[in-house]
Every structure is written in C-alpha cells, then in structure tokens.
Scaffold this motif. Structure first.
Motif, PDB file in Angstrom:
ATOM      1  N   PRO A   1     -10.956  -5.705  -0.852  1.00  0.00           N
ATOM      2  CA  PRO A   1     -10.679  -4.830   0.293  1.00  0.00           C
ATOM      3  C   PRO A   1      -9.316  -4.158   0.185  1.00  0.00           C
ATOM      4  CG  PRO A   1     -11.496  -6.972   0.999  1.00  0.00           C
ATOM      5  CD  PRO A   1     -11.178  -7.095  -0.462  1.00  0.00           C
ATOM      6  N   GLY A   2      -9.298  -2.879   0.424  1.00  0.00           N
ATOM      7  CA  GLY A   2      -8.050  -2.139   0.544  1.00  0.00           C
ATOM      8  C   GLY A   2      -7.211  -2.083  -0.716  1.00  0.00           C
ATOM      9  N   TRP A   3      -6.238  -1.164  -0.724  1.00  0.00           N
ATOM     10  CA  TRP A   3      -5.281  -1.096  -1.812  1.00  0.00           C
ATOM     11  C   TRP A   3      -4.343  -2.293  -1.729  1.00  0.00           C
ATOM     12  CZ3 TRP A   3      -6.586   1.922  -5.505  1.00  0.00           C
ATOM     13  CH2 TRP A   3      -7.158   3.180  -5.278  1.00  0.00           C
TER      14      TRP A   3
ATOM     15  N   GLN B   1     -10.320   7.069  -8.471  1.00  0.00           N
ATOM     16  CA  GLN B   1     -10.013   6.847  -7.064  1.00  0.00           C
ATOM     17  C   GLN B   1     -11.297   6.601  -6.263  1.00  0.00           C
ATOM     18  OE1 GLN B   1      -8.102  10.223  -5.341  1.00  0.00           O
ATOM     19  NE2 GLN B   1      -8.224   9.457  -3.255  1.00  0.00           N
ATOM     20  N   PRO B   2     -11.438   5.443  -5.636  1.00  0.00           N
ATOM     21  CA  PRO B   2     -12.551   5.273  -4.702  1.00  0.00           C
ATOM     22  C   PRO B   2     -12.461   6.322  -3.594  1.00  0.00           C
ATOM     23  CG  PRO B   2     -11.544   3.165  -5.233  1.00  0.00           C
ATOM     24  CD  PRO B   2     -10.633   4.227  -5.786  1.00  0.00           C
TER      25      PRO B   2
ATOM     26  N   ARG C   1      -3.164   8.558   1.992  1.00  0.00           N
ATOM     27  CA  ARG C   1      -2.818   7.149   1.775  1.00  0.00           C
ATOM     28  C   ARG C   1      -3.125   6.753   0.338  1.00  0.00           C
ATOM     29  NH1 ARG C   1      -1.399   2.444   3.902  1.00  0.00           N
ATOM     30  NH2 ARG C   1      -2.433   0.522   3.261  1.00  0.00           N
ATOM     31  N   ASP C   2      -4.274   7.173  -0.180  1.00  0.00           N
ATOM     32  CA  ASP C   2      -4.609   6.884  -1.573  1.00  0.00           C
ATOM     33  C   ASP C   2      -3.570   7.480  -2.514  1.00  0.00           C
ATOM     34  OD1 ASP C   2      -6.874   5.771  -0.498  1.00  0.00           O
ATOM     35  OD2 ASP C   2      -8.266   7.251  -1.325  1.00  0.00           O
ATOM     36  N   LEU C   3      -3.186   8.719  -2.245  1.00  0.00           N
ATOM     37  CA  LEU C   3      -2.206   9.380  -3.101  1.00  0.00           C
ATOM     38  C   LEU C   3      -0.841   8.710  -2.991  1.00  0.00           C
ATOM     39  CD1 LEU C   3      -3.151  13.141  -2.612  1.00  0.00           C
ATOM     40  CD2 LEU C   3      -3.803  11.585  -4.474  1.00  0.00           C
TER      41      LEU C   3
ATOM     42  N   ARG D   1     -10.589  23.085  -6.278  1.00  0.00           N
ATOM     43  CA  ARG D   1      -9.247  23.595  -6.589  1.00  0.00           C
ATOM     44  C   ARG D   1      -8.267  23.266  -5.473  1.00  0.00           C
ATOM     45  NH1 ARG D   1     -12.313  28.258  -8.075  1.00  0.00           N
ATOM     46  NH2 ARG D   1     -11.457  29.400  -6.273  1.00  0.00           N
ATOM     47  N   THR D   2      -8.751  23.303  -4.235  1.00  0.00           N
ATOM     48  CA  THR D   2      -7.895  22.929  -3.109  1.00  0.00           C
ATOM     49  C   THR D   2      -7.486  21.465  -3.202  1.00  0.00           C
ATOM     50  OG1 THR D   2      -8.883  24.590  -1.646  1.00  0.00           O
ATOM     51  CG2 THR D   2      -7.787  22.727  -0.593  1.00  0.00           C
ATOM     52  N   LEU D   3      -8.422  20.591  -3.551  1.00  0.00           N
ATOM     53  CA  LEU D   3      -8.113  19.174  -3.714  1.00  0.00           C
ATOM     54  C   LEU D   3      -7.035  18.984  -4.781  1.00  0.00           C
ATOM     55  CD1 LEU D   3      -8.705  16.130  -3.257  1.00  0.00           C
ATOM     56  CD2 LEU D   3     -10.442  16.334  -5.067  1.00  0.00           C
ATOM     57  N   TRP D   4      -7.197  19.651  -5.914  1.00  0.00           N
ATOM     58  CA  TRP D   4      -6.218  19.516  -6.996  1.00  0.00           C
ATOM     59  C   TRP D   4      -4.835  19.981  -6.534  1.00  0.00           C
ATOM     60  CZ3 TRP D   4      -6.968  18.082 -12.291  1.00  0.00           C
ATOM     61  CH2 TRP D   4      -5.856  18.275 -13.105  1.00  0.00           C
ATOM     62  N   ARG D   5      -4.792  21.119  -5.893  1.00  0.00           N
ATOM     63  CA  ARG D   5      -3.501  21.703  -5.526  1.00  0.00           C
ATOM     64  C   ARG D   5      -2.795  20.907  -4.442  1.00  0.00           C
ATOM     65  NH1 ARG D   5      -5.823  27.923  -5.771  1.00  0.00           N
ATOM     66  NH2 ARG D   5      -5.883  28.030  -8.065  1.00  0.00           N
ATOM     67  N   LEU D   6      -3.545  20.357  -3.487  1.00  0.00           N
ATOM     68  CA  LEU D   6      -2.873  19.559  -2.463  1.00  0.00           C
ATOM     69  C   LEU D   6      -2.390  18.236  -3.058  1.00  0.00           C
ATOM     70  CD1 LEU D   6      -4.741  17.030  -1.109  1.00  0.00           C
ATOM     71  CD2 LEU D   6      -6.019  18.969  -0.241  1.00  0.00           C
ATOM     72  N   THR D   7      -3.120  17.717  -4.061  1.00  0.00           N
ATOM     73  CA  THR D   7      -2.661  16.519  -4.763  1.00  0.00           C
ATOM     74  C   THR D   7      -1.377  16.827  -5.530  1.00  0.00           C
ATOM     75  OG1 THR D   7      -4.903  15.633  -4.955  1.00  0.00           O
ATOM     76  CG2 THR D   7      -3.270  14.822  -6.526  1.00  0.00           C
ATOM     77  N   TYR D   8      -1.367  17.950  -6.219  1.00  0.00           N
ATOM     78  CA  TYR D   8      -0.171  18.395  -6.931  1.00  0.00           C
ATOM     79  C   TYR D   8       1.015  18.519  -5.966  1.00  0.00           C
ATOM     80  CZ  TYR D   8       2.914  21.458  -9.639  1.00  0.00           C
ATOM     81  OH  TYR D   8       3.997  21.999 -10.289  1.00  0.00           O
TER      82      TYR D   8
END
Length: 449
Positions: A124-126, A204-205, A247-249, A293-300
C-alpha cells in the motif's frame, strides 16, 4: 513490451529500407545540439558532460565517421530482491545482480545502468526502506521498499565508484542492514572509481492507486479502462486525480533530488511506450497525443522548474511501431524543448527474424533520424552483436544500447529466439565498437574526443 509483428506500410517505404551503405543523409539536416544548455540553461556540468558524450557519438554516426555504442544494462531491483522466480536461478538475488552478471560473463561491466523507482512490489502507498533525509515525507522502513534506496545508492556507485566513503545508508564496504528484514544487503563492487552513468525509468502505478505494483501500471487495471474522461482529469490542475499525480511525481523528485545533491546526472525515461494500441500497455499509453504531450510537459515543469532538478537528461522512447502492438509515435513527441534523447523499446522481431526487411533495428534507427537528438536502443532483450547479427552496430550505430533485466542471461519468454548466449554477450562486450566501464573515466573527461 511485447507485441506480434505485423508489417506496417507507414514504415516500410523504399527510403527507410535502403541499405545504410548507400543511403545518403538528407541535405542540410538539423544539427544535433552538443550542449545541454540549449534545453536547460541551468544544466549541471556533469549532466552536460554526459549529454555531450552522447551527442558526439551521434554526430560521428550521422557524418559517417567511425562511431561507438555505449553498452547498458537495465536492472530490476525490486524483482532481484523480492522475486525468487526472477532470473537465471531460483531464489532472490542481491541488488545489482544483473549489473554484476555482465562482468561474471565477460570480465567487464556496462558503462550505463538504468534503474527503476517504480512500480513498487504490491504494498500500500508509496514508501521507503530507510529514514533518509530526502525520504522523510514517505513512510519509512516498510517491507519490500528497501530497493528504492538500493537504486539511488547503486546510481551513486556507478558515478562515484563502489566501495566508496560512507554515503547514505551504505558503509564503505558497500553493505547495509535492511531495516525491515534485518538482513545484510550488499551492492556489487566496481573498482571504487567512476564506472559509468545512470538512467531511471518510472513504471508509475496509476495516480491514486492504493497499491503500488506492476499490475497497477497497466491501462486495463486503471480507472481509465472504464472512464474515458479519467486521463483528462489527471492532467487538469485542481482535480483530485491531478493532485495524486503530483504526489507520485514528488516521490520521484525526492529520489532524483538526492542524486542531484550527490552530483549524479540521470537519463530520465518517463512515460515510455506511449504509442501502444488504445486499451493496451500502460495507463498513459494509447491516449490522445495532445493529452500525452501535456502529461510530459507538466511532468517536466514539475521536476525542472518547480523542484529545480537540473541533473536530468530527458529520454523519449516509444515502442517499436510495428503496426500491431505499436503505432506510429510521431504525434506523441513532446518537442525539442522538452526532450534531449530519443529512443525505442524494440520487442518486434529478433536477430534471427528482423522486422522490416532491412538490417535488424534499421526501421527504428531510420525513423528516429528525423529528430536532431542522440538515438538510443532503450530496451532490448538482446545484446546488439550476436551470431545472427554480428554487424548490427555497423548498420545502425546507436549511441547507447540497453539490455532489459534478466534477458541478459535468461530466456524470459521461454523461446530460444529470445535468448542471449554466453558467446553473444562476450562478442558484444569485447567488440571495439562497444564502450564498457573500462573506458569510462577517459571518456567523460573528453566526451567529444
């Protein structure tokens, strides 16, 4: 990832299949940048040196000059430490087993190792295995989580050498006591001097998953399998799903930040194999390209701008676009301002039965030429030089080639065509076209010759 091979018209045109010996590079091709500061003005000197090495190898290849390939090995630490059925013998393995295995076979170590901070091992959880200064935000000393500290320590050990002066939870001997089990854990020694560079993937789950493990990384087990609007909420600020993503990031950034503090540059390969058929692969795969692409850029933005991590070299790696499991990936490219290296995860065809009608891996190598970036074979079950394909790196001089986990010495698909023989591994590590850890110190000092 695996997928049945089916010829795809979009990638089998005459231009792609012309033999490299007679094929001419396009007139006035875009130049591959040689300084990482073209993307990140604050890039660390160490990250710049690693990138310059890869860029220099790519430029040599594009100009038809003699070029070489860094040999890499992916290490699945969570499986090595906790999965007795994993690998080439029954029983759990010491962390870094498949890093050391290359030396056991050839007497040499790879010059690159890719590790993974996800997916977790069904807990459970990180969480983390030790109470590190960077991990105080996460539950510490949990069973099946010590591998995350092994990952960051092995990363430092590649860059700085093992054994080394006391660092984190490791003693100079390279051992530590696992806080959850009380057992002694040891990383493989590599001579005590810099021995290579490191990468991280992040299986990443899905954001918000109560349990962290490989099943939770898959689309079919994510909320997106039943709710087509779910992915849109993940990338929309202010939603609960977006908060879970951040939170994952944060978990990822804390570990990468530890490496930044230790001066370790990292090739980061997030959200790979995004071009799988809709409904298959990971939860981020098969989405609308603009949303991806939005997911990648917000992660960046989270990692670089919000968390200030300038030790990162970003790697974009689609699955091989064979027309069956993998689709054409071009619309998923996040843009030159967010990507430093391009690659491919190649599980289509095999050395004995290459996909595409040309040389083995040639379709993918040619396809990625459109990007003015170093090209890598990011995942493969096979070493590049083998009895079926002894000239792979002459036809397709990838700057980096990484063998996936246990595939180095174990038939993980129970098919002979997916097995590396001892002779294959020795042929690769002994080739003058291949760069191993032996040459690392001199290479990194003068990456462009």
């Amino acid at each position: 990832m695996r997928g049945r091979v089916k010829m795809l018209g979009a990638v089998t045109g005459a231009a792609l299949l012309t033999p490299l010996a007679v094929w001419a590079w396009p007139k006035n091709p875009r130049k591959v940048p040689t300084d990482l500061r073209h993307r990140d003005p604050d890039a660390t000197p160490a990250a710049r040196r690693v990138y310059a090495l890869l860029a220099g190898l790519e430029i040599d290849a594009r100009r038809g000059r003699p070029s070489r390939t860094v040999i890499g090995q992916h290490v699945e630490l969570h499986n090595e430490r906790y999965n007795a059925a994993y690998g080439d013998y029954r029983g759990t393995k010491p962390p870094g087993y498949y890093y050391r295995k290359a030396r056991d076979i050839t007497g040499r170590l790879p010059a690159f190792v890719e590790l993974d901070l996800g997916p977790g091992y069904g807990r459970p959880g990180w969480a983390v295995g030790q109470a590190r200064s960077y991990s105080r935000a996460w539950p510490s000393c949990r069973p099946m989580w010590g591998y995350t500290e092994d990952a960051v320590d092995l990363a430092v050990g590649l860059w700085a050498g093992l054994p080394r002066a006391a660092d984190g939870s490791y003693r100079p001997s390279g051992t530590h006591t696992d806080c959850a089990s009380g057992t002694e854990v040891a990383l493989p020694h590599n001579g005590g001097a810099p021995a290579g560079f490191v990468g991280f993937s992040f299986h990443q789950p899905y954001p918000g998953s109560p349990v962290k493990g490989f099943p939770q990384t898959l689309h079919r087990n994510s909320p997106g399998a039943k709710d087509s609007a779910w992915f849109g909420r993940v990338i929309t600020e202010g939603t609960a799903e977006h908060g879970a993503l951040l939170r994952d990031l944060g978990f990822l950034a804390d570990h990468l930040g530890y490496l930044a503090d230790q001066g370790v540059p990292v090739l980061l390969r997030p959200y790979h194999e995004m071009n799988t058929a809709p409904g298959h692969g990971f939860w981020w795969a098969g989405q609308d390209p603009a949303a991806y692409r939005t997911l990648w850029r917000l992660t960046y933005d989270f990692l670089v701008r919000r968390r200030g991590l300038h030790n990162l070299i970003f790697v974009w790696a689609p699955n091989s676009w064979d027309g069956s499991y993998g689709r054409p990936p071009w619309d998923y490219y996040p843009g030159d301002d967010h990507v430093d290296v391009v690659g491919v995860d190649d599980y289509s065809g095999s050395p004995a039965r290459p996909f595409g009608g040309g040389a083995w891996t040639e379709v993918w190598y040619r396809g990625l030429e459109r990007y003015a970036r170093p090209r890598i074979l990011a995942e493969s079950f096979h070493v590049p030089l083998n009895a079926h394909q002894p000239r792979t790196l002459t036809h397709t001089p990838w700057v980096l080639w990484t063998v996936w986990g246990q595939a180095l010495s174990h038939d993980n698909l129970s098919e002979p065509r997916h097995r590396n023989t001892v002779d294959d591994v020795k042929r690769t590590y002994g080739s003058p076209r291949v760069l191993t850890a032996d040459e690392w110190t001199s290479l990194i000092k003068h990456p462009l010759g």
